[in-house]
Motif scaffolding. Structure first.
Motif, PDB file in Angstrom:
ATOM      1  N   ARG A  74       0.800  -1.238   0.000  1.00 28.03           N
ATOM      2  CA  ARG A  74       0.000   0.000   0.000  1.00 28.03           C
ATOM      3  C   ARG A  74       0.829   1.283   0.000  1.00 28.03           C
ATOM      4  O   ARG A  74       0.399   2.271  -0.591  1.00 28.03           O
ATOM      5  CB  ARG A  74      -0.989  -0.012   1.168  1.00 28.03           C
ATOM      6  N   PRO A  75       2.021   1.318   0.625  1.00 23.59           N
ATOM      7  CA  PRO A  75       2.795   2.567   0.539  1.00 23.59           C
ATOM      8  C   PRO A  75       3.175   2.949  -0.892  1.00 23.59           C
ATOM      9  O   PRO A  75       3.393   4.118  -1.188  1.00 23.59           O
ATOM     10  CB  PRO A  75       4.047   2.269   1.375  1.00 23.59           C
ATOM     11  N   VAL A  76       3.226   1.989  -1.810  1.00 28.82           N
ATOM     12  CA  VAL A  76       3.587   2.263  -3.201  1.00 28.82           C
ATOM     13  C   VAL A  76       2.375   2.205  -4.123  1.00 28.82           C
ATOM     14  O   VAL A  76       2.262   3.016  -5.044  1.00 28.82           O
ATOM     15  CB  VAL A  76       4.667   1.261  -3.688  1.00 28.82           C
ATOM     16  N   CYS A  77       1.447   1.270  -3.883  1.00 30.15           N
ATOM     17  CA  CYS A  77       0.326   1.044  -4.804  1.00 30.15           C
ATOM     18  C   CYS A  77      -1.048   1.361  -4.234  1.00 30.15           C
ATOM     19  O   CYS A  77      -2.040   1.271  -4.945  1.00 30.15           O
ATOM     20  CB  CYS A  77       0.322  -0.416  -5.275  1.00 30.15           C
ATOM     21  N   GLY A  78      -1.146   1.705  -2.953  1.00 26.59           N
ATOM     22  CA  GLY A  78      -2.440   1.978  -2.332  1.00 26.59           C
ATOM     23  C   GLY A  78      -3.024   3.316  -2.740  1.00 26.59           C
ATOM     24  O   GLY A  78      -2.377   4.134  -3.406  1.00 26.59           O
ATOM     25  N   TRP A  79      -4.258   3.537  -2.349  1.00 26.36           N
ATOM     26  CA  TRP A  79      -4.969   4.774  -2.688  1.00 26.36           C
ATOM     27  C   TRP A  79      -4.182   6.007  -2.253  1.00 26.36           C
ATOM     28  O   TRP A  79      -4.020   6.956  -3.028  1.00 26.36           O
ATOM     29  CB  TRP A  79      -6.358   4.765  -2.042  1.00 26.36           C
TER      30      TRP A  79
END
Length: 190
Positions: free
Chosen positions: A162-167
């Protein structure tokens, strides 16, 4: 997809080796993202005209036919073994999609219309009285649709990613628009 509400999907852009996906200087041009000096940084995984097949959770029933877990035809008390979508052979596919458009954008650029095209179920914040203006409805719909999509998006991303691909990371994504089509000839590119 089965009931016709989903007509677009978003997938994170996979950047080439050594390129920093946090850098905001990329310029989208259809199915290519360009970096500095007009060097292509990433190319879309699909192009308009490509035919895709949808993988589903499935099983074979004793008569040799395929049954799909998402289908209303699926027996409710099936006691056989469901097989994951990643193991579905192409010949078992029943849903085929023709790519009609591909472009890149930042994830948080999604509009209410885009969220609805993703098949998102939007819970409208309150009942709409008939006297409420279209502008007010749009004002309430936009954040509700984006919030619904953000929750859906994050539910598909591993917590560690999530830190790279999350909202909240607002990554570059490929926006892949499609329409249902008939099963192609088995020799066709898919």
């Amino acid at each position: 997809i089965l009931d016709g509400r989903k007509t677009v999907t978003r997938r994170p852009v996979k950047f080439g080796r050594g390129r920093n996906p946090k850098w905001s200087g990329y310029v989208p041009d259809g199915g290519v993202l360009y970096g500095s000096n007009n060097i292509p940084a990433a190319k879309a995984p699909y192009q308009a005209g490509d035919i895709l097949w949808v993988r589903e959770t499935w099983t074979l029933v004793p008569d040799g036919s395929y049954v799909y877990k998402a289908s209303v035809e699926c027996p409710g008390a099936w006691s056989g073994t469901w097989r994951p979508s990643i193991h579905m052979p192409k010949e078992a596919a029943r849903i085929f999609l023709k790519v009609t458009d591909v472009h890149a954008e930042r994830l948080q650029e999604i509009t209410a219309e885009g969220a609805l095209d993703e098949g998102t179920n939007v819970e409208f914040p309150e009942p709409k009285p008939s006297y409420i203006s279209l502008a007010y409805t749009k004002m309430r719909l936009e954040p509700a649709a984006r919030r619904s999509f953000a929750n859906l998006w994050d539910s598909t991303i591993k917590p560690a990613d999530r830190p790279v691909c999350g909202w909240q990371a607002d990554p570059w994504v490929w926006v892949i628009r499609f329409e249902r089509c008939e099963r192609p000839e088995m020799g066709a590119r898919a």
